[in-house]
Design a protein around this motif. Structure first.
Motif, PDB file in Angstrom:
ATOM      1  N   ASP A  54      11.658  -9.629  -2.024  1.00 20.09           N
ATOM      2  CA  ASP A  54      11.731  -8.045  -1.834  1.00 20.09           C
ATOM      3  C   ASP A  54      10.959  -7.861  -0.532  1.00 20.09           C
ATOM      4  N   LEU A  55      11.033  -6.682  -0.038  1.00 16.24           N
ATOM      5  CA  LEU A  55      10.496  -6.371   1.191  1.00 16.24           C
ATOM      6  C   LEU A  55       9.905  -4.981   1.025  1.00 16.24           C
ATOM      7  N   ARG A  56       8.844  -4.665   1.393  1.00 12.51           N
ATOM      8  CA  ARG A  56       7.688  -3.614   1.170  1.00 12.51           C
ATOM      9  C   ARG A  56       7.234  -3.047   2.139  1.00 12.51           C
ATOM     10  N   LEU A  57       7.439  -1.598   2.635  1.00  9.16           N
ATOM     11  CA  LEU A  57       6.578  -1.070   3.510  1.00  9.16           C
ATOM     12  C   LEU A  57       5.623   0.143   3.202  1.00  9.16           C
ATOM     13  N   ASP A  58       4.407  -0.281   3.412  1.00  6.99           N
ATOM     14  CA  ASP A  58       3.329   0.670   2.930  1.00  6.99           C
ATOM     15  C   ASP A  58       2.723   1.415   3.909  1.00  6.99           C
ATOM     16  N   ARG A  59       2.194   2.814   3.614  1.00 12.05           N
ATOM     17  CA  ARG A  59       1.554   3.530   4.687  1.00 12.05           C
ATOM     18  C   ARG A  59       0.388   4.281   3.717  1.00 12.05           C
ATOM     19  N   ALA A  60      -0.831   4.122   4.312  1.00 10.41           N
ATOM     20  CA  ALA A  60      -1.919   4.480   3.824  1.00 10.41           C
ATOM     21  C   ALA A  60      -2.181   5.932   4.369  1.00 10.41           C
ATOM     22  N   LEU A  61      -2.219   6.893   3.285  1.00 10.95           N
ATOM     23  CA  LEU A  61      -2.365   8.382   3.691  1.00 10.95           C
ATOM     24  C   LEU A  61      -3.840   8.681   3.813  1.00 10.95           C
ATOM     25  N   SER A  62      -4.564   8.018   3.078  1.00 11.83           N
ATOM     26  CA  SER A  62      -6.108   8.218   2.938  1.00 11.83           C
ATOM     27  C   SER A  62      -6.572   7.083   2.497  1.00 11.83           C
ATOM     28  N   ALA A  63      -7.971   7.211   2.187  1.00  9.89           N
ATOM     29  CA  ALA A  63      -8.766   5.900   1.647  1.00  9.89           C
ATOM     30  C   ALA A  63      -8.178   5.521  -0.012  1.00  9.89           C
ATOM     31  N   ARG A  64      -7.760   6.625  -0.599  1.00  6.91           N
ATOM     32  CA  ARG A  64      -7.241   6.616  -1.984  1.00  6.91           C
ATOM     33  C   ARG A  64      -5.861   6.852  -2.128  1.00  6.91           C
ATOM     34  N   LEU A  65      -5.257   7.298  -1.267  1.00  7.72           N
ATOM     35  CA  LEU A  65      -3.693   7.268  -1.380  1.00  7.72           C
ATOM     36  C   LEU A  65      -2.799   6.774  -0.641  1.00  7.72           C
ATOM     37  N   GLY A  66      -1.599   6.370  -0.802  1.00  4.63           N
ATOM     38  CA  GLY A  66      -0.792   5.810  -0.154  1.00  4.63           C
ATOM     39  C   GLY A  66       0.771   6.040  -0.464  1.00  4.63           C
ATOM     40  N   ALA A  67       1.533   5.625   0.230  1.00  2.00           N
ATOM     41  CA  ALA A  67       3.000   5.865  -0.138  1.00  2.00           C
ATOM     42  C   ALA A  67       3.919   4.542   0.306  1.00  2.00           C
ATOM     43  N   TYR A  68       4.854   3.907  -0.725  1.00  2.00           N
ATOM     44  CA  TYR A  68       5.649   2.639  -0.133  1.00  2.00           C
ATOM     45  C   TYR A  68       6.976   3.082  -0.347  1.00  2.00           C
ATOM     46  N   LEU A  69       7.806   2.074   0.333  1.00  2.00           N
ATOM     47  CA  LEU A  69       9.084   2.067   0.109  1.00  2.00           C
ATOM     48  C   LEU A  69       9.556   0.723  -0.052  1.00  2.00           C
ATOM     49  N   LEU A  70      10.215   0.349  -1.451  1.00  2.00           N
ATOM     50  CA  LEU A  70      10.405  -1.069  -1.842  1.00  2.00           C
ATOM     51  C   LEU A  70      11.970  -1.383  -1.830  1.00  2.00           C
ATOM     52  N   GLY A  71      12.406  -2.461  -1.391  1.00  2.00           N
ATOM     53  CA  GLY A  71      13.702  -2.984  -1.705  1.00  2.00           C
ATOM     54  C   GLY A  71      13.665  -4.329  -2.142  1.00  2.00           C
ATOM     55  N   GLY A  72      14.508  -4.660  -3.127  1.00  2.00           N
ATOM     56  CA  GLY A  72      14.428  -6.404  -3.535  1.00  2.00           C
ATOM     57  C   GLY A  72      15.762  -6.690  -4.270  1.00  2.00           C
ATOM     58  N   PHE A  73      15.799  -7.957  -4.520  1.00  2.00           N
ATOM     59  CA  PHE A  73      16.880  -8.687  -5.081  1.00  2.00           C
ATOM     60  C   PHE A  73      16.524  -9.651  -6.265  1.00  2.00           C
TER      61      PHE A  73
END
Length: 115
Positions: free
Chosen positions: A89-108
């Protein structure tokens, strides 16, 4: 689709929400690399051999994290393959604040014996 129990994915997803603040405290521009290697060979009533390999690489820069994971497991019993599981898998995370984040995940995932 990923195989597995929905409850397991719910627990992992919930844990990742609480784990994000710790990631925000890591130093800027850092690499992390971890390997896992295992070999089991047993004999007795049956002859079983299992080999597993795992790798996790992550790159952290500010609020961004790029992570890659790889798992391979192969097993044989009496010389016949009885387990073959491969996952990446490959994952890209982005911290939006100290308690909130978003990510994009792709895997096989490929598990011949589980279907």
């Amino acid at each position: 689709m990923r195989s597995g129990h929905p409850a397991t994915w719910l627990v992992v997803s919930t844990f990742s929400l609480f784990a994000r603040p710790a990631a925000a405290q890591t130093p800027v521009d850092s690499f992390r690399l971890a390997f896992d290697l295992g070999y089991v060979n047993t004999a007795g009533n049956t002859a079983v051999t299992t080999l597993n390999f795992g790798e996790h690489l992550s790159y952290l820069t500010g609020r961004w994290t790029l992570a890659h994971g790889l798992i391979a497991i192969e097993g044989r019993s009496e010389g016949v393959e009885t387990a073959a599981q491969y996952r990446t898998d490959l994952r890209l995370d982005r911290a939006l604040s100290a308690r909130l984040g978003a990510y994009l995940l792709g895997g096989f995932e490929r598990n011949v014996f589980a279907g």
